[in-house]
Design a protein around this motif. Structure first.
Motif, PDB file in Angstrom:
ATOM      1  N   SER A  92       0.816  -1.214   0.000  1.00 18.96           N
ATOM      2  CA  SER A  92       0.000   0.000   0.000  1.00 18.96           C
ATOM      3  C   SER A  92       0.853   1.269   0.000  1.00 18.96           C
ATOM      4  O   SER A  92       0.343   2.354  -0.274  1.00 18.96           O
ATOM      5  CB  SER A  92      -0.935   0.015   1.216  1.00 18.96           C
ATOM      6  OG  SER A  92      -0.212   0.161   2.428  1.00 18.96           O
ATOM      7  N   HIS A  93       2.150   1.134   0.283  1.00 17.54           N
ATOM      8  CA  HIS A  93       3.045   2.298   0.309  1.00 17.54           C
ATOM      9  C   HIS A  93       3.702   2.565  -1.047  1.00 17.54           C
ATOM     10  O   HIS A  93       4.416   3.567  -1.194  1.00 17.54           O
ATOM     11  CB  HIS A  93       4.125   2.104   1.370  1.00 17.54           C
ATOM     12  CG  HIS A  93       3.587   1.944   2.761  1.00 17.54           C
ATOM     13  ND1 HIS A  93       3.091   2.998   3.498  1.00 17.54           N
ATOM     14  CD2 HIS A  93       3.456   0.837   3.545  1.00 17.54           C
ATOM     15  CE1 HIS A  93       2.686   2.563   4.676  1.00 17.54           C
ATOM     16  NE2 HIS A  93       2.888   1.252   4.728  1.00 17.54           N
ATOM     17  N   ILE A  94       3.479   1.693  -2.004  1.00 14.22           N
ATOM     18  CA  ILE A  94       4.085   1.877  -3.328  1.00 14.22           C
ATOM     19  C   ILE A  94       3.580   3.180  -3.954  1.00 14.22           C
ATOM     20  O   ILE A  94       2.383   3.479  -3.936  1.00 14.22           O
ATOM     21  CB  ILE A  94       3.759   0.684  -4.257  1.00 14.22           C
ATOM     22  CG1 ILE A  94       4.495  -0.573  -3.768  1.00 14.22           C
ATOM     23  CG2 ILE A  94       4.159   0.993  -5.705  1.00 14.22           C
ATOM     24  CD1 ILE A  94       4.129  -1.825  -4.539  1.00 14.22           C
ATOM     25  N   GLY A  95       4.512   3.956  -4.485  1.00  7.29           N
ATOM     26  CA  GLY A  95       4.170   5.212  -5.147  1.00  7.29           C
ATOM     27  C   GLY A  95       4.019   6.389  -4.206  1.00  7.29           C
ATOM     28  O   GLY A  95       3.771   7.511  -4.653  1.00  7.29           O
ATOM     29  N   ARG A  96       4.189   6.173  -2.892  1.00  4.27           N
ATOM     30  CA  ARG A  96       4.010   7.246  -1.926  1.00  4.27           C
ATOM     31  C   ARG A  96       5.311   8.003  -1.664  1.00  4.27           C
ATOM     32  O   ARG A  96       6.404   7.445  -1.738  1.00  4.27           O
ATOM     33  CB  ARG A  96       3.487   6.686  -0.598  1.00  4.27           C
ATOM     34  CG  ARG A  96       2.137   6.003  -0.674  1.00  4.27           C
ATOM     35  CD  ARG A  96       1.026   6.977  -1.047  1.00  4.27           C
ATOM     36  NE  ARG A  96       0.928   8.072  -0.091  1.00  4.27           N
ATOM     37  CZ  ARG A  96       0.196   8.041   1.020  1.00  4.27           C
ATOM     38  NH1 ARG A  96      -0.516   6.952   1.307  1.00  4.27           N
ATOM     39  NH2 ARG A  96       0.131   9.087   1.838  1.00  4.27           N
ATOM     40  N   LEU A  97       5.166   9.279  -1.350  1.00  7.62           N
ATOM     41  CA  LEU A  97       6.266  10.103  -0.867  1.00  7.62           C
ATOM     42  C   LEU A  97       5.864  10.608   0.510  1.00  7.62           C
ATOM     43  O   LEU A  97       4.899  11.351   0.646  1.00  7.62           O
ATOM     44  CB  LEU A  97       6.555  11.274  -1.808  1.00  7.62           C
ATOM     45  CG  LEU A  97       7.812  12.114  -1.527  1.00  7.62           C
ATOM     46  CD1 LEU A  97       8.238  12.876  -2.774  1.00  7.62           C
ATOM     47  CD2 LEU A  97       7.630  13.103  -0.367  1.00  7.62           C
ATOM     48  N   TYR A  98       6.591  10.159   1.524  1.00  8.07           N
ATOM     49  CA  TYR A  98       6.313  10.571   2.900  1.00  8.07           C
ATOM     50  C   TYR A  98       7.365  11.586   3.341  1.00  8.07           C
ATOM     51  O   TYR A  98       8.560  11.296   3.307  1.00  8.07           O
ATOM     52  CB  TYR A  98       6.344   9.376   3.846  1.00  8.07           C
ATOM     53  CG  TYR A  98       5.268   8.351   3.589  1.00  8.07           C
ATOM     54  CD1 TYR A  98       3.931   8.641   3.829  1.00  8.07           C
ATOM     55  CD2 TYR A  98       5.591   7.084   3.109  1.00  8.07           C
ATOM     56  CE1 TYR A  98       2.934   7.691   3.605  1.00  8.07           C
ATOM     57  CE2 TYR A  98       4.617   6.127   2.877  1.00  8.07           C
ATOM     58  CZ  TYR A  98       3.288   6.436   3.126  1.00  8.07           C
ATOM     59  OH  TYR A  98       2.309   5.502   2.901  1.00  8.07           O
ATOM     60  N   GLU A  99       6.918  12.751   3.751  1.00 13.18           N
ATOM     61  CA  GLU A  99       7.833  13.744   4.298  1.00 13.18           C
ATOM     62  C   GLU A  99       7.776  13.605   5.820  1.00 13.18           C
ATOM     63  O   GLU A  99       6.743  13.857   6.441  1.00 13.18           O
ATOM     64  CB  GLU A  99       7.437  15.153   3.858  1.00 13.18           C
ATOM     65  CG  GLU A  99       8.515  16.176   4.154  1.00 13.18           C
ATOM     66  CD  GLU A  99       8.344  17.460   3.349  1.00 13.18           C
ATOM     67  OE1 GLU A  99       8.992  18.451   3.703  1.00 13.18           O
ATOM     68  OE2 GLU A  99       7.568  17.446   2.361  1.00 13.18           O
ATOM     69  N   LEU A 100       8.891  13.197   6.404  1.00 12.66           N
ATOM     70  CA  LEU A 100       8.923  12.802   7.804  1.00 12.66           C
ATOM     71  C   LEU A 100       9.588  13.867   8.667  1.00 12.66           C
ATOM     72  O   LEU A 100      10.731  14.258   8.431  1.00 12.66           O
ATOM     73  CB  LEU A 100       9.677  11.477   7.963  1.00 12.66           C
ATOM     74  CG  LEU A 100       9.201  10.322   7.071  1.00 12.66           C
ATOM     75  CD1 LEU A 100      10.043   9.079   7.329  1.00 12.66           C
ATOM     76  CD2 LEU A 100       7.719  10.028   7.301  1.00 12.66           C
ATOM     77  N   THR A 101       8.854  14.330   9.676  1.00 11.01           N
ATOM     78  CA  THR A 101       9.384  15.287  10.643  1.00 11.01           C
ATOM     79  C   THR A 101       8.984  14.845  12.042  1.00 11.01           C
ATOM     80  O   THR A 101       8.128  13.986  12.228  1.00 11.01           O
ATOM     81  CB  THR A 101       8.843  16.716  10.421  1.00 11.01           C
ATOM     82  OG1 THR A 101       7.473  16.766  10.851  1.00 11.01           O
ATOM     83  CG2 THR A 101       8.939  17.142   8.971  1.00 11.01           C
ATOM     84  N   GLY A 102       9.610  15.486  13.026  1.00  7.74           N
ATOM     85  CA  GLY A 102       9.150  15.330  14.392  1.00  7.74           C
ATOM     86  C   GLY A 102       7.910  16.169  14.615  1.00  7.74           C
ATOM     87  O   GLY A 102       7.411  16.836  13.701  1.00  7.74           O
ATOM     88  N   PRO A 103       7.386  16.207  15.868  1.00  9.39           N
ATOM     89  CA  PRO A 103       6.134  16.908  16.143  1.00  9.39           C
ATOM     90  C   PRO A 103       6.286  18.383  16.466  1.00  9.39           C
ATOM     91  O   PRO A 103       5.272  19.071  16.643  1.00  9.39           O
ATOM     92  CB  PRO A 103       5.580  16.146  17.346  1.00  9.39           C
ATOM     93  CG  PRO A 103       6.800  15.695  18.084  1.00  9.39           C
ATOM     94  CD  PRO A 103       7.816  15.383  17.013  1.00  9.39           C
TER      95      PRO A 103
ATOM     96  N   PRO B  59       1.463   9.363  15.979  1.00 13.61           N
ATOM     97  CA  PRO B  59       2.291  10.566  15.908  1.00 13.61           C
ATOM     98  C   PRO B  59       3.770  10.237  15.991  1.00 13.61           C
ATOM     99  O   PRO B  59       4.149   9.162  16.492  1.00 13.61           O
ATOM    100  CB  PRO B  59       1.837  11.381  17.128  1.00 13.61           C
ATOM    101  CG  PRO B  59       1.336  10.350  18.086  1.00 13.61           C
ATOM    102  CD  PRO B  59       0.702   9.279  17.241  1.00 13.61           C
ATOM    103  N   PRO B  60       4.635  11.142  15.532  1.00 20.26           N
ATOM    104  CA  PRO B  60       6.077  10.929  15.642  1.00 20.26           C
ATOM    105  C   PRO B  60       6.574  11.144  17.064  1.00 20.26           C
ATOM    106  O   PRO B  60       5.922  11.797  17.887  1.00 20.26           O
ATOM    107  CB  PRO B  60       6.657  11.998  14.699  1.00 20.26           C
ATOM    108  CG  PRO B  60       5.643  13.091  14.724  1.00 20.26           C
ATOM    109  CD  PRO B  60       4.308  12.406  14.839  1.00 20.26           C
ATOM    110  N   ARG B  61       7.734  10.588  17.355  1.00 19.19           N
ATOM    111  CA  ARG B  61       8.356  10.783  18.661  1.00 19.19           C
ATOM    112  C   ARG B  61       8.901  12.205  18.781  1.00 19.19           C
ATOM    113  O   ARG B  61       9.420  12.762  17.819  1.00 19.19           O
ATOM    114  CB  ARG B  61       9.486   9.781  18.872  1.00 19.19           C
ATOM    115  CG  ARG B  61       9.045   8.317  18.886  1.00 19.19           C
ATOM    116  CD  ARG B  61      10.255   7.393  18.971  1.00 19.19           C
ATOM    117  NE  ARG B  61       9.885   5.977  19.060  1.00 19.19           N
ATOM    118  CZ  ARG B  61       9.683   5.183  18.010  1.00 19.19           C
ATOM    119  NH1 ARG B  61       9.786   5.679  16.780  1.00 19.19           N
ATOM    120  NH2 ARG B  61       9.361   3.923  18.172  1.00 19.19           N
ATOM    121  N   ASP B  62       8.818  12.756  19.970  1.00 21.39           N
ATOM    122  CA  ASP B  62       9.342  14.089  20.228  1.00 21.39           C
ATOM    123  C   ASP B  62      10.842  14.014  20.508  1.00 21.39           C
ATOM    124  O   ASP B  62      11.355  12.997  20.982  1.00 21.39           O
ATOM    125  CB  ASP B  62       8.619  14.695  21.426  1.00 21.39           C
ATOM    126  CG  ASP B  62       8.990  16.155  21.634  1.00 21.39           C
ATOM    127  OD1 ASP B  62       8.449  16.992  20.899  1.00 21.39           O
ATOM    128  OD2 ASP B  62       9.828  16.443  22.510  1.00 21.39           O
TER     129      ASP B  62
END
Length: 276
Positions: free
Chosen positions: A171-182, A255-258
């Motif tokens: 299900s993640h194929i073709g996705r672009l995830y921009e990952l940041t902290g909170p 949510p992402p880790r702080d």
């Protein structure tokens, strides 16, 4: 996919080893891609790529030394072509925010025809414990060419969780995830969190970029590393990344880790010296 193993390019690095640990914990066979791997993988020796990819079903791709460098996009394009020839269609690329070179590498992956996922990341919290920032922290005096610029530091554990999910779930194929902290923190605030967690006094000073580079040269760091650090602090940390995204939640449903959580979890290891 014709193989069973997953090739982790950069499998001994900050995110690569964490991705490998997650896959192995779920009983999935992993091949560590490094110069000392079996078979070896070396970005500077393309003759090693085919053997490293042979019999693999997927690959987590981290480029050394950094996708921000001019030749990175062409290397990623060539790697994707080699992977497809080997029957390895599933590629998950670690990328960086605010780096034109990294975005060109993303486009190269997207144009390759591979089943790709892109993880566009902010600065890792682990750069303070597993990279060049550790030494000045231990010395109690951190001097960087970064004053009021804030960064949404992302935990490498979160990046590894997203990468592992992308490697096993189509299900993640073709996705672009921009990952940041909170939340956004200045480097001074990040150092303050580390000082609090470790129970130490750590000074932070914002310095001129020229003086900073001169200090790296005086310390004897390799020229390519100095140029990379200079690029990151003068061109990437320009304020354009001072915003948060929901990539971790989109990929994992949590949510992402702080950064404070990272500091509290890391300090008891003693990596920064005295810990409460």
């Amino acid at each position: 996919m014709t193989g069973t193993e997953t090739l982790i390019v950069g499998g001994t690095g900050k995110t690569g080893r964490r991705v490998a640990e997650r896959l192995m914990a779920h009983g999935m066979p992993v091949r560590v891609g490094s110069r000392n791997g079996t078979p070896p993988f070396d970005w500077e020796d393309r003759a090693t790529w085919s053997a490293a990819l042979a019999g693999t079903r997927a690959s987590y791709v981290t480029y050394y030394p950094d996708l921000a460098l001019p030749d990175a996009a062409e290397a990623i394009a060539a790697f994707a072509d080699t992977a497809l020839l080997a029957g390895t269609r599933r590629l998950v690329l670690l990328s960086g925010r605010g780096e034109p070179g990294a975005q060109r590498a993303e486009q190269a992956l997207q144009a390759s025809g591979a089943d790709g996922t892109i993880l566009r990341c902010s600065w890792f919290g682990q750069n303070f414990s597993e990279s060049f920032l550790l030494e000045p922290i231990l010395a109690g005096d951190v001097a960087l060419p970064a004053d009021r610029i804030r960064e949404p530091f992302v935990d490498a554990e979160d990046v590894a969780d997203v990468a592992a999910a992308a490697l096993v779930d189509d299900s993640h194929i073709g996705r672009l995830y921009e990952l940041t902290g909170p939340r956004l923190l200045s480097f001074a605030e990040a150092i303050a969190e580390i000082a609090k967690a470790s129970g130490r006094t750590i000074n932070y000073r914002a310095v001129d970029a020229t003086a900073f580079v001169a200090g790296l040269e005086a310390a004897g760091l390799p020229g390519d590393l100095i140029e990379l650090v200079r690029l990151l602090f003068t061109e990437v940390l320009d304020g354009s990344n001072e915003y948060l995204t929901h990539g971790v939640f989109e990929a994992l449903g949590r949510p992402p880790r702080d950064f404070a959580d990272y500091a509290r979890a890391t300090a008891p290891s003693g990596i920064w010296g005295t810990s409460k």
